[in-house]
Design a protein around this motif. Structure first.
Motif, PDB file in Angstrom:
ATOM      1  N   TYR A  82       0.844  -1.192   0.000  1.00 38.53           N
ATOM      2  CA  TYR A  82       0.000   0.000   0.000  1.00 38.53           C
ATOM      3  C   TYR A  82       0.881   1.245   0.000  1.00 38.53           C
ATOM      4  CZ  TYR A  82      -3.526   3.376   1.541  1.00 38.53           C
ATOM      5  OH  TYR A  82      -4.356   4.457   1.638  1.00 38.53           O
ATOM      6  N   ASP A  83       0.514   2.239  -0.811  1.00 33.64           N
ATOM      7  CA  ASP A  83       1.297   3.473  -0.941  1.00 33.64           C
ATOM      8  C   ASP A  83       1.309   4.251   0.374  1.00 33.64           C
ATOM      9  OD1 ASP A  83       2.600   5.751  -1.795  1.00 33.64           O
ATOM     10  OD2 ASP A  83       0.845   6.567  -2.799  1.00 33.64           O
ATOM     11  N   GLY A  84       0.159   4.532   0.909  1.00 36.35           N
ATOM     12  CA  GLY A  84       0.073   5.210   2.192  1.00 36.35           C
ATOM     13  C   GLY A  84       0.535   6.644   2.185  1.00 36.35           C
ATOM     14  N   SER A  85       0.518   7.300   1.028  1.00 35.11           N
ATOM     15  CA  SER A  85       0.987   8.684   0.963  1.00 35.11           C
ATOM     16  C   SER A  85      -0.031   9.655   1.565  1.00 35.11           C
ATOM     17  CB  SER A  85       1.289   9.070  -0.486  1.00 35.11           C
ATOM     18  OG  SER A  85       0.119   8.926  -1.271  1.00 35.11           O
ATOM     19  N   GLU A  86      -1.308   9.260   1.576  1.00 37.99           N
ATOM     20  CA  GLU A  86      -2.327  10.124   2.163  1.00 37.99           C
ATOM     21  C   GLU A  86      -2.283   9.985   3.681  1.00 37.99           C
ATOM     22  OE1 GLU A  86      -7.137  10.357   2.072  1.00 37.99           O
ATOM     23  OE2 GLU A  86      -6.107   9.857   0.205  1.00 37.99           O
ATOM     24  N   PRO A  87      -2.151  11.109   4.409  1.00 39.01           N
ATOM     25  CA  PRO A  87      -2.052  11.014   5.872  1.00 39.01           C
ATOM     26  C   PRO A  87      -3.392  10.642   6.517  1.00 39.01           C
ATOM     27  CG  PRO A  87      -2.120  13.302   5.205  1.00 39.01           C
ATOM     28  CD  PRO A  87      -2.077  12.482   3.937  1.00 39.01           C
ATOM     29  N   LEU A  88      -3.296  10.069   7.689  1.00 38.22           N
ATOM     30  CA  LEU A  88      -4.477   9.712   8.469  1.00 38.22           C
ATOM     31  C   LEU A  88      -4.624  10.704   9.613  1.00 38.22           C
ATOM     32  CD1 LEU A  88      -3.832   5.894   8.725  1.00 38.22           C
ATOM     33  CD2 LEU A  88      -5.502   7.016   7.266  1.00 38.22           C
ATOM     34  N   TRP A  89      -5.858  11.022   9.957  1.00 32.89           N
ATOM     35  CA  TRP A  89      -6.113  11.960  11.047  1.00 32.89           C
ATOM     36  C   TRP A  89      -6.535  11.194  12.290  1.00 32.89           C
ATOM     37  CZ3 TRP A  89      -4.946  16.997  10.910  1.00 32.89           C
ATOM     38  CH2 TRP A  89      -4.674  17.557   9.672  1.00 32.89           C
TER      39      TRP A  89
END
Length: 160
Positions: A82-89
């Protein structure tokens, strides 16, 4: 006061104290278990986002995955490829602020917290068992008091 009455009062106060400790430990156990379940649900949600499961990314003997990439997150069982470039809040401690974390860091934080909660729950379960056993051993106190006196103590009311 009579020596027997003083001994009875002392025994009752000890039993009452241990019962209070038991009730507090049970309440803390319930709260820790709720937090552990919430963490488990969050980890499952992250695995769904990454489209992995706990066993979907095979591990080699040295603890790495079979398809090792240059990205350190690729070695992770939760991240997989999984890329995971989008941050999680995340809602911060105390619920007063939000924190943006990268995917890999977020699930590592949750997994570490999950391990700590597992340890805490196991300790609390041991404490509850110990206090329950201790109280049951002190249950012989009821044999010394007599059922009519015990019933009057239970139904005693303060009419001030």
């Amino acid at each position: 006061m009579d020596e027997g009455v003083q001994k009875l009062q002392q025994d009752l106060s000890i039993v009452e104290y241990e019962a209070e400790v038991l009730l507090l430990a049970r309440q803390e156990l319930v709260e820790s278990d709720k937090a552990r379940n919430g963490n488990r649900e969050a980890l499952t949600a992250l695995r769904k986002i990454a489209r992995t499961s706990q066993t979907s990314v095979p591990m080699l003997d040295n603890g790495t995955t079979e398809s090792v990439k240059e990205d350190p997150a690729a070695e992770c069982r939760t991240c997989g490829d999984y890329d995971g470039s989008e941050p999680l809040w995340f809602l911060g401690a105390g619920g007063d602020f939000f924190v943006s974390l990268p995917f890999h860091g977020a699930h590592l934080k949750l997994e570490a917290e999950q391990k700590q909660l597992d340890i805490t729950v196991n300790k609390l379960q041991s404490k509850v068992k110990e206090k329950t056993l201790s109280l049951s051993e002190k249950g012989a106190l009821a044999d010394k008091i007599g059922p009519s006196i015990l019933k009057s103590m239970v139904t005693l009311k303060d009419n001030r």
